[in-house]
Motif scaffolding. Structure first.
Motif, PDB file in Angstrom:
ATOM      1  N   ALA A  79      -7.792  56.664  34.318  1.00  0.00           N
ATOM      2  CA  ALA A  79      -8.959  56.184  33.580  1.00  0.00           C
ATOM      3  C   ALA A  79      -9.665  57.396  32.989  1.00  0.00           C
ATOM      4  CB  ALA A  79      -9.892  55.411  34.506  1.00  0.00           C
ATOM      5  N   TRP A  80     -10.221  57.223  31.803  1.00  0.00           N
ATOM      6  CA  TRP A  80     -10.788  58.376  31.106  1.00  0.00           C
ATOM      7  C   TRP A  80     -12.082  58.019  30.400  1.00  0.00           C
ATOM      8  CZ3 TRP A  80     -11.369  57.088  26.043  1.00  0.00           C
ATOM      9  CH2 TRP A  80     -10.497  56.095  25.538  1.00  0.00           C
ATOM     10  N   THR A  81     -12.911  59.041  30.213  1.00  0.00           N
ATOM     11  CA  THR A  81     -14.078  58.977  29.342  1.00  0.00           C
ATOM     12  C   THR A  81     -14.113  60.284  28.560  1.00  0.00           C
ATOM     13  OG1 THR A  81     -15.284  57.705  31.016  1.00  0.00           O
ATOM     14  CG2 THR A  81     -16.574  58.643  29.209  1.00  0.00           C
ATOM     15  N   LEU A  82     -14.284  60.195  27.251  1.00  0.00           N
ATOM     16  CA  LEU A  82     -14.333  61.380  26.399  1.00  0.00           C
ATOM     17  C   LEU A  82     -15.754  61.596  25.892  1.00  0.00           C
ATOM     18  CD1 LEU A  82     -11.128  60.734  24.249  1.00  0.00           C
ATOM     19  CD2 LEU A  82     -11.339  62.244  26.239  1.00  0.00           C
ATOM     20  N   LEU A  83     -16.260  62.800  26.091  1.00  0.00           N
ATOM     21  CA  LEU A  83     -17.563  63.181  25.547  1.00  0.00           C
ATOM     22  C   LEU A  83     -17.310  64.164  24.417  1.00  0.00           C
ATOM     23  CD1 LEU A  83     -19.672  63.676  28.800  1.00  0.00           C
ATOM     24  CD2 LEU A  83     -19.051  61.569  27.599  1.00  0.00           C
ATOM     25  N   ARG A  84     -17.745  63.785  23.222  1.00  0.00           N
ATOM     26  CA  ARG A  84     -17.469  64.575  22.015  1.00  0.00           C
ATOM     27  C   ARG A  84     -18.778  65.054  21.404  1.00  0.00           C
ATOM     28  NH1 ARG A  84     -13.357  59.926  19.744  1.00  0.00           N
ATOM     29  NH2 ARG A  84     -11.421  60.680  20.719  1.00  0.00           N
ATOM     30  N   PRO A  85     -19.337  66.131  21.932  1.00  0.00           N
ATOM     31  CA  PRO A  85     -20.608  66.611  21.401  1.00  0.00           C
ATOM     32  C   PRO A  85     -20.463  67.360  20.087  1.00  0.00           C
ATOM     33  CG  PRO A  85     -19.847  68.034  23.160  1.00  0.00           C
ATOM     34  CD  PRO A  85     -18.892  66.880  23.105  1.00  0.00           C
ATOM     35  N   ARG A  86     -21.505  67.277  19.284  1.00  0.00           N
ATOM     36  CA  ARG A  86     -21.652  68.154  18.139  1.00  0.00           C
ATOM     37  C   ARG A  86     -22.059  69.527  18.687  1.00  0.00           C
ATOM     38  NH1 ARG A  86     -18.972  67.865  14.211  1.00  0.00           N
ATOM     39  NH2 ARG A  86     -19.541  65.803  13.446  1.00  0.00           N
ATOM     40  N   HIS A 119     -17.849  52.949  31.919  1.00  0.00           N
ATOM     41  CA  HIS A 119     -17.635  54.031  30.962  1.00  0.00           C
ATOM     42  C   HIS A 119     -16.166  54.403  30.798  1.00  0.00           C
ATOM     43  CE1 HIS A 119     -21.956  54.709  30.679  1.00  0.00           C
ATOM     44  NE2 HIS A 119     -21.999  54.637  32.000  1.00  0.00           N
ATOM     45  N   ALA A 120     -15.306  53.860  31.612  1.00  0.00           N
ATOM     46  CA  ALA A 120     -13.879  54.161  31.484  1.00  0.00           C
ATOM     47  C   ALA A 120     -13.351  53.596  30.164  1.00  0.00           C
ATOM     48  CB  ALA A 120     -13.104  53.560  32.660  1.00  0.00           C
ATOM     49  N   GLY A 121     -12.500  54.379  29.519  1.00  0.00           N
ATOM     50  CA  GLY A 121     -11.937  53.957  28.244  1.00  0.00           C
ATOM     51  C   GLY A 121     -12.891  54.082  27.076  1.00  0.00           C
ATOM     52  N   ARG A 122     -13.975  54.827  27.252  1.00  0.00           N
ATOM     53  CA  ARG A 122     -14.963  54.990  26.180  1.00  0.00           C
ATOM     54  C   ARG A 122     -14.955  56.439  25.686  1.00  0.00           C
ATOM     55  NH1 ARG A 122     -18.989  51.156  26.233  1.00  0.00           N
ATOM     56  NH2 ARG A 122     -19.450  52.028  24.160  1.00  0.00           N
ATOM     57  N   ALA A 123     -15.150  56.591  24.386  1.00  0.00           N
ATOM     58  CA  ALA A 123     -15.285  57.910  23.768  1.00  0.00           C
ATOM     59  C   ALA A 123     -16.667  57.971  23.129  1.00  0.00           C
ATOM     60  CB  ALA A 123     -14.196  58.141  22.732  1.00  0.00           C
ATOM     61  N   TYR A 124     -17.474  58.933  23.556  1.00  0.00           N
ATOM     62  CA  TYR A 124     -18.854  59.036  23.110  1.00  0.00           C
ATOM     63  C   TYR A 124     -19.036  60.289  22.256  1.00  0.00           C
ATOM     64  CZ  TYR A 124     -19.876  55.629  26.835  1.00  0.00           C
ATOM     65  OH  TYR A 124     -19.903  54.516  27.631  1.00  0.00           O
ATOM     66  N   ARG A 164     -28.979  57.589  23.243  1.00  0.00           N
ATOM     67  CA  ARG A 164     -29.879  56.494  23.595  1.00  0.00           C
ATOM     68  C   ARG A 164     -29.105  55.297  24.149  1.00  0.00           C
ATOM     69  NH1 ARG A 164     -34.938  55.366  21.439  1.00  0.00           N
ATOM     70  NH2 ARG A 164     -34.485  56.665  19.617  1.00  0.00           N
ATOM     71  N   GLU A 165     -27.967  54.994  23.532  1.00  0.00           N
ATOM     72  CA  GLU A 165     -27.187  53.842  23.978  1.00  0.00           C
ATOM     73  C   GLU A 165     -26.711  54.005  25.416  1.00  0.00           C
ATOM     74  OE1 GLU A 165     -24.127  53.722  21.086  1.00  0.00           O
ATOM     75  OE2 GLU A 165     -25.427  52.981  19.483  1.00  0.00           O
ATOM     76  N   VAL A 166     -26.381  55.230  25.815  1.00  0.00           N
ATOM     77  CA  VAL A 166     -25.853  55.451  27.163  1.00  0.00           C
ATOM     78  C   VAL A 166     -26.965  55.670  28.178  1.00  0.00           C
ATOM     79  CG1 VAL A 166     -24.401  56.949  28.604  1.00  0.00           C
ATOM     80  CG2 VAL A 166     -23.694  56.385  26.266  1.00  0.00           C
ATOM     81  N   THR A 167     -27.989  56.429  27.800  1.00  0.00           N
ATOM     82  CA  THR A 167     -29.016  56.824  28.767  1.00  0.00           C
ATOM     83  C   THR A 167     -30.275  55.979  28.712  1.00  0.00           C
ATOM     84  OG1 THR A 167     -30.119  58.423  27.308  1.00  0.00           O
ATOM     85  CG2 THR A 167     -28.205  59.204  28.580  1.00  0.00           C
ATOM     86  N   GLY A 168     -30.472  55.257  27.590  1.00  0.00           N
ATOM     87  CA  GLY A 168     -31.682  54.453  27.450  1.00  0.00           C
ATOM     88  C   GLY A 168     -32.867  55.212  26.889  1.00  0.00           C
ATOM     89  N   PRO A 207     -27.659  70.419  25.229  1.00  0.00           N
ATOM     90  CA  PRO A 207     -26.687  70.302  26.328  1.00  0.00           C
ATOM     91  C   PRO A 207     -27.171  69.433  27.480  1.00  0.00           C
ATOM     92  CG  PRO A 207     -26.796  72.568  25.581  1.00  0.00           C
ATOM     93  CD  PRO A 207     -27.911  71.831  24.877  1.00  0.00           C
ATOM     94  N   ARG A 208     -28.478  69.334  27.667  1.00  0.00           N
ATOM     95  CA  ARG A 208     -28.997  68.470  28.730  1.00  0.00           C
ATOM     96  C   ARG A 208     -28.688  67.008  28.450  1.00  0.00           C
ATOM     97  NH1 ARG A 208     -34.999  70.949  28.714  1.00  0.00           N
ATOM     98  NH2 ARG A 208     -34.585  70.625  26.491  1.00  0.00           N
ATOM     99  N   ASP A 209     -28.648  66.633  27.169  1.00  0.00           N
ATOM    100  CA  ASP A 209     -28.277  65.261  26.827  1.00  0.00           C
ATOM    101  C   ASP A 209     -26.797  65.010  27.097  1.00  0.00           C
ATOM    102  OD1 ASP A 209     -30.849  64.556  26.062  1.00  0.00           O
ATOM    103  OD2 ASP A 209     -30.545  65.185  23.990  1.00  0.00           O
ATOM    104  N   ILE A 210     -25.967  66.007  26.812  1.00  0.00           N
ATOM    105  CA  ILE A 210     -24.540  65.876  27.142  1.00  0.00           C
ATOM    106  C   ILE A 210     -24.388  65.680  28.645  1.00  0.00           C
ATOM    107  CG2 ILE A 210     -22.269  66.959  26.984  1.00  0.00           C
ATOM    108  CD1 ILE A 210     -23.462  68.751  24.749  1.00  0.00           C
ATOM    109  N   ALA A 211     -25.110  66.486  29.415  1.00  0.00           N
ATOM    110  CA  ALA A 211     -25.026  66.393  30.871  1.00  0.00           C
ATOM    111  C   ALA A 211     -25.516  65.041  31.374  1.00  0.00           C
ATOM    112  CB  ALA A 211     -25.833  67.520  31.510  1.00  0.00           C
ATOM    113  N   ASP A 212     -26.575  64.521  30.784  1.00  0.00           N
ATOM    114  CA  ASP A 212     -27.090  63.221  31.220  1.00  0.00           C
ATOM    115  C   ASP A 212     -26.065  62.114  30.978  1.00  0.00           C
ATOM    116  OD1 ASP A 212     -29.473  64.317  32.065  1.00  0.00           O
ATOM    117  OD2 ASP A 212     -30.557  63.843  30.214  1.00  0.00           O
ATOM    118  N   VAL A 213     -25.378  62.174  29.838  1.00  0.00           N
ATOM    119  CA  VAL A 213     -24.330  61.189  29.565  1.00  0.00           C
ATOM    120  C   VAL A 213     -23.169  61.376  30.537  1.00  0.00           C
ATOM    121  CG1 VAL A 213     -22.646  60.390  27.857  1.00  0.00           C
ATOM    122  CG2 VAL A 213     -24.975  60.931  27.140  1.00  0.00           C
ATOM    123  N   ALA A 214     -22.802  62.613  30.816  1.00  0.00           N
ATOM    124  CA  ALA A 214     -21.709  62.880  31.753  1.00  0.00           C
ATOM    125  C   ALA A 214     -22.021  62.328  33.140  1.00  0.00           C
ATOM    126  CB  ALA A 214     -21.435  64.377  31.827  1.00  0.00           C
TER     127      ALA A 214
END
Length: 284
Positions: free
Chosen positions: A126-133, A182-187, A258-262, A166-173
């Motif tokens: 199972a995977w989740t991909l985080l693709r930050p700018r 969150h499995a099978g999702r790419a953000y 926002r969609e992930v963390t609210g 980067p704190r937002d990336i960490a919060d999503v992670a």
């Protein structure tokens, strides 16, 4: 058990600091002394992606793992994913890059990130991909000149980038590592607005209470600067990435944080306020 890699880096350390207390957490680190977060329930083990015995020890009993790799064109993703499969890991959350979804992006770094994603997607895990700018914290590279000369130098200073804190990336992670769904999702993760380096320098100066001068680097100057800290292939990849930014490829804003963390993603001004001390003149 959650395993964190890259804990001495920008995102991994923030993830480790944000994980809820009470759960079992293990950290894989080449140099455990560089892992600064210490609290009950966190076990730090020495190891390396190239050391299969250390990977096997680190992955024993792990259900979910954060995968951070930074050796461009290396095989760290393959080594980790192979070991994770053998260890029975259920889910891997991988830090990737926003550029992988841009068909025009074909530089060395993006090709390496795509290959790492493909390995994970075909692994059976199972995977989740985080693709930050780009990270807002890249502005820390200006700190020395800002402290000494109130000066910012950058390539293509009028080109916009929807950079992300980067704190937002960490919060999503953390959400992906501790919640279901969150499995099978790419953000793809961006900040709340596209900003140019010139605009970032202006906002940073406002936060610091003093105007900052801005100097535009030409590509030759930027290449020389990049080669001070990167290999030539990586420097060339970063220059090609900058050209894509100049063409507007990095300006899109998404509401994924926002969609992930609210909550809304943090602004660059907020990041600058929270890191102002890094740019303050040395008064000693």
């Amino acid at each position: 058990m959650i395993l964190i890699t890259g804990a001495s880096g920008t995102v991994g350390g923030l993830v480790l600091d944000r994980l809820p207390t009470g759960g079992a957490v293990r950290v894989l680190a080449r140099n455990p002394a560089r892992v600064t977060v210490s609290r009950p329930g966190v076990e730090v083990v020495q190891g390396d992606y190239g050391d299969q015995d250390s990977l096997r020890r680190a992955l024993r009993g792990v259900r979910r793992a954060l995968l951070v790799t930074n050796r461009v064109a290396g095989d760290d993703d393959a080594l980790f994913i192979r070991s994770a499969c053998r260890a029975g890991v259920e889910q891997v959350v991988k830090i990737s890059a926003a550029a992988v979804v841009d068909e025009r992006a074909d530089d060395l770094i993006t090709r390496w990130q795509r290959a790492g994603e493909d390995l994970l997607l075909s692994s059976g895990l199972a995977w989740t991909l985080l693709r930050p700018r780009s990270f807002m914290s890249n502005a820390l590279s200006w700190a020395s000149l800002v402290r000494s000369e109130s000066l910012v130098r950058a390539l293509y200073g009028r080109s916009p980038n929807a950079c992300v804190d980067p704190r937002d990336i960490a919060d999503v992670a953390v959400r992906a590592l501790t919640e279901s769904g969150h499995a099978g999702r790419a953000y793809t993760l961006t900040g709340p607005q596209p900003l140019t380096a010139h605009e970032q320098a202006e906002q940073l100066g406002q936060v610091l209470g003093r105007p900052l001068r801005f100097e535009e680097l030409d590509p030759a100057q930027a290449r020389i600067s990049l080669l001070r800290s990167h290999s030539e292939p990586v420097a060339e990849a970063l220059l090609r990435s900058a050209l894509r930014q100049q063409a507007g490829a990095k300006a899109q804003v998404l509401d994924t944080v926002r969609e992930v963390t609210g909550r809304a993603p943090r602004s660059f001004r907020t990041w600058a306020q929270d890191h102002a001390s890094a740019f303050a003149p040395d008064t000693r």
